[in-house]
Write an enzyme that holds these catalytic residues in place. Structure first.
Site, short mmCIF file in Angstrom:
data_model
loop_
_atom_site.label_atom_id
_atom_site.label_comp_id
_atom_site.label_asym_id
_atom_site.label_seq_id
_atom_site.Cartn_x
_atom_site.Cartn_y
_atom_site.Cartn_z
N SER A 32 139.21 -87.03 -8.96
CA SER A 32 139.26 -88.02 -10.03
C SER A 32 140.60 -88.06 -10.76
O SER A 32 140.86 -89.00 -11.52
CB SER A 32 138.14 -87.75 -11.04
OG SER A 32 136.88 -87.92 -10.42
N GLU A 73 178.26 -38.78 -0.10
CA GLU A 73 178.54 -39.31 1.23
C GLU A 73 179.86 -38.84 1.84
O GLU A 73 179.98 -38.75 3.06
CB GLU A 73 178.52 -40.85 1.19
CG GLU A 73 177.14 -41.45 0.99
CD GLU A 73 176.19 -41.17 2.13
OE1 GLU A 73 176.63 -41.21 3.30
OE2 GLU A 73 175.00 -40.89 1.86
#
Length: 716
Positions: A424, A159
């Site tokens: 249930s 960079e």
């Protein structure tokens, strides 16, 4: 001639002509040479001066001027240099004005500060291992001293190779980029690392001339205020690496499932190469592109002397490989739950924190495996696409949480947010209420038709079995018995019981509540079942054990030992009665398919009307686990019952989760009413379907049981 006889005299300018009528004192007002611009000031003329004086030649007062030499004309080169100099000066002034203008749009330099990095939340498992990072960055802030030297050097190489020599702006790099771009070569940028940092810290991402000018100004300020290593450290912790990762630590965790300090050279090269185009080059999306960019990084590092040829060759021969195998995708559901409740404990915070949880990663992986494998193998067969699992200790500590088949595909947490009918699986609250009204597991009730104000529930088999003990009625999930119980004790009393145990969702006070028609969450159901497992004490599920500052380890929160305990919610006797009945469900009833060898278990299955939802709720002496299965769209399954795939998932998970623990008896197990509890075996059966040919049950043993049965039996 005037009216009084005098002769008119007109004024005469200049020297007067000789005239006898003029006296010698006449004023001479003519302009002499001395009176003109540049000459001597005229002396006043004496009245005694005669007119003839004016005729005398004027006396010269200065020497005659010398003739000027002709000037030499500049050469063409000189004139060009002069013109360029003037133009350059004007351009410089213009640039200074533009810079000054855009600088005025920034905050005053003396008030400028680097904005705080958004705080990171590191969420740890019970053993201290990292589950995930949360927050805007995805990883904690790291010091440059923690990293291998080749990590920051990789960024400098690709960079900003003159990072350590420029002053924030790189004129050479700028010129090179301009030449390359104009000549049609590989397009290059000219932003230094410092400029990139300035953009990330202070500016918006749009590409405009004004933004570039402000970027340069801020880069100069950063260079003046911070050292090169400080700037590089800020950069490494702020830059974006794709996949939601901000900072090198987040990137290392995201792509290689390791901290940044453990990155290899090849991995560091990949991560450094991402800065140019993080979304396009992310290794999880474009592995070839990421490796190609990493090769360039290694080449530049070698050219700059950051690594030797042997290191470069080794890195190229062993390219980085994406590694997320160790990460637990499903654990993100648990992390979401942590984030949902974190504010309740520490409020707002502006620093990195570490959250220690109760999650057991071994159990978490076992839960995710059971859910995923079962759905993959049999989901299509039963037309079911989703499942959820919650597992806590009897004291409420969350150990595993799976909110769906895949967190990557869907972040919706079906375990904590989803609410579905429990079927249930809700019946234990009805039976507990009945126990509190004086019944026992041995109480006998007639399994026959029920008609209450037009409501006529039927059993799964649509057949009836005659007199049945309550322990067996619950084990085989007889709907008619549950209906008669709630009619007797009242729906509102059942609601109070469920709420006392931890059900917070709204419940409808209707008789059909006994069959689980009100929506609840899996987390609620699991916490409510914990009261049956721990001897009758209500709990609030918890996941956060401690919260500390990442910077200095300061303790910000610690769970009190009594946190989450609601006190006793049922009597020891009633709890023991429920253990007797719910254990029977594993021994001979609908939960039998979920049995784990060597362990005493208790629980209940649940299947809703038309097979829309299926549940399996159960517990050992050390773990309480609930499983739900269904479809997000509400689409019906193909006859999926709680004793089917939910019981299969439950058994797979509990078998793995309990593998390292020593079996212990259930609290309250072995209870015997009136010293006589002969177990009644109903023969074969499974799921929510009662077996056929059930024998007559033991006679009623208490007068109140007999009166209760008689009242229910008369209901049409």
């Amino acid at each position: 001639m005037t009216a009084n006889g005098r002769e008119r005299r007109e004024p005469v300018f200049g020297r007067p002509e000789p005239d006898h009528q003029h006296d010698e004192s006449a004023l001479n007002i003519g302009l002499s040479r001395q009176d003109r611009a540049g000459g001597e000031m005229a002396r006043p003329v004496s009245r005694r001066s005669s007119t003839n004086d004016s005729k005398k030649p004027l006396k010269k007062t200065s020497k005659p001027r010398r003739a000027k030499k002709p000037r030499k004309r500049r050469s063409i080169l000189g004139r060009m240099f002069y013109t360029l100099f003037v133009l350059g000066l004007w351009c410089l002034l213009g640039v200074a004005g533009v810079v000054a203008y855009y600088a005025s749009q920034l905050p005053p330099i003396d008030q400028l500060t680097v904005p705080r990095r958004p705080p990171n939340i590191a969420i740890l498992a019970a053993d201290g291992s990292l589950i995930t990072n949360r927050g805007e960055t995805g990883g904690r802030e790291v010091s440059i001293k923690e990293l291998p030297s080749y990590v920051p050097k990789a960024f400098v190489a690709i960079e900003d190779r003159r990072f350590y020599s420029h002053f924030g702006i790189d004129p050479m790099g700028l010129g090179r980029a301009v030449i390359s771009n104009v000549s049609g070569g590989l397009r290059q940028g000219a932003s230094t690392l410092t400029q990139q940092l300035a953009k990330n810290l202070f500016l918006t991402p749009e590409r405009t001339a004004s933004r570039k000018i402000q970027e340069a100004i801020l880069a100069l300020w950063l260079e003046r205020k911070y050292t090169k290593d400080q700037i590089l450290e800020l950069y490494l912790n702020r830059v974006y690496f794709g996949a939601g990762a901000f900072g090198v630590e987040a990137a290392a965790r995201r792509y290689y499932n390791k901290p940044a300090k453990e990155l290899t050279l090849s991995e560091a090269a990949v991560i450094a190469g991402l800065v140019q185009a993080p979304s396009r080059l992310a290794p999880n999306r474009n592995p070839k592109g990421a490796q190609g960019r990493a090769t360039i990084v290694l080449k530049y590092m070698r050219e700059l002397g950051f690594i030797n040829q042997a290191q470069a060759d080794a890195a190229l021969a062993n390219p980085a490989k994406l590694n997320r195998a160790g990460s637990n995708d499903s654990a993100n559901y648990a992390a979401d739950f942590v984030m949902d409740v974190l504010d309740d404990f520490i409020g707002e915070f502006d620093q990195d924190i570490i959250v220690q949880t109760s999650i057991d990663l071994r159990m978490q992986r076992a839960a995710a495996k059971a859910v995923t494998e079962t759905l993959t193998a049999k989901g299509a067969q039963f037309n079911v696409s989703q499942a959820a699992l919650v597992s806590i200790t009897p004291e409420g500590a969350l150990k595993a949480l799976v909110g769906g088949k895949s967190y990557e595909e869907s972040q919706y947490n079906r375990a904590t947010t989803g609410r579905r009918q429990p079927g249930s699986a809700f019946k234990p609250f009805v039976y507990l209420t009945a126990m509190e009204y004086g019944m026992t597991p041995a109480t006998v009730i007639e399994d026959g038709p029920v008609n209450y104000r037009g409501w006529s529930p039927q059993n799964y088999s649509r057949r009836y079995s005659g007199p049945v003990q309550l322990r067996d009625a619950l084990a085989f999930s007889l709907n008619t018995i549950a209906a008669k119980l709630i009619i007797e004790v009242g729906p509102r009393n059942v609601i109070k019981t469920a709420q006392r145990l931890g059900i917070n969702s709204p419940l409808e006070p209707v008789p059909s509540l006994a069959l689980g028609v009100s929506d609840v969450s899996l987390m609620e159901m699991t916490s409510a079942y914990a009261a049956f497992a721990n001897g009758g004490f209500g709990v609030i599920p918890y996941v956060i054990e401690t919260v500390k500052s990442a910077a200095n380890g300061k303790l910000l929160y610690q769970r009190p030992p009594t946190s989450g305990k609601l006190g006793r919610v049922m009597s020891p006797e009633n709890q023991a009665e429920m253990i007797d009945m719910m254990h029977n469900s594993f021994a001979i009833g609908s939960s039998r398919n979920a049995s784990v060898p060597g362990w005493d278990l208790a629980g209940k299955t649940g299947t809703t009307q038309a097979y829309k939802d299926a549940w399996m709720m159960g517990f050992s002496s050390t773990l309480v686990t609930g499983v739900w299965m269904g479809n997000d769209t509400g689409e019906l399954t193909k006859r999926l019952t709680g004793s089917g795939l939910p019981a299969e998932i439950w058994k797979k998970y509990m078998t793995d989760a309990l593998a390292t623990q020593t079996p212990k008896p259930l609290i309250g197990a072995g209870w015997q009413p009136n010293g006589n509890t002969s177990p009644s075996f109903f023969g074969t059966g499974g799921g929510d379907v009662p077996p056929q040919g059930m024998p007559q049950q033991a006679p009623r043993q208490q007068r109140q049981d007999r009166n209760f049965f008689e009242r229910l039996f008369g209901v049409d």
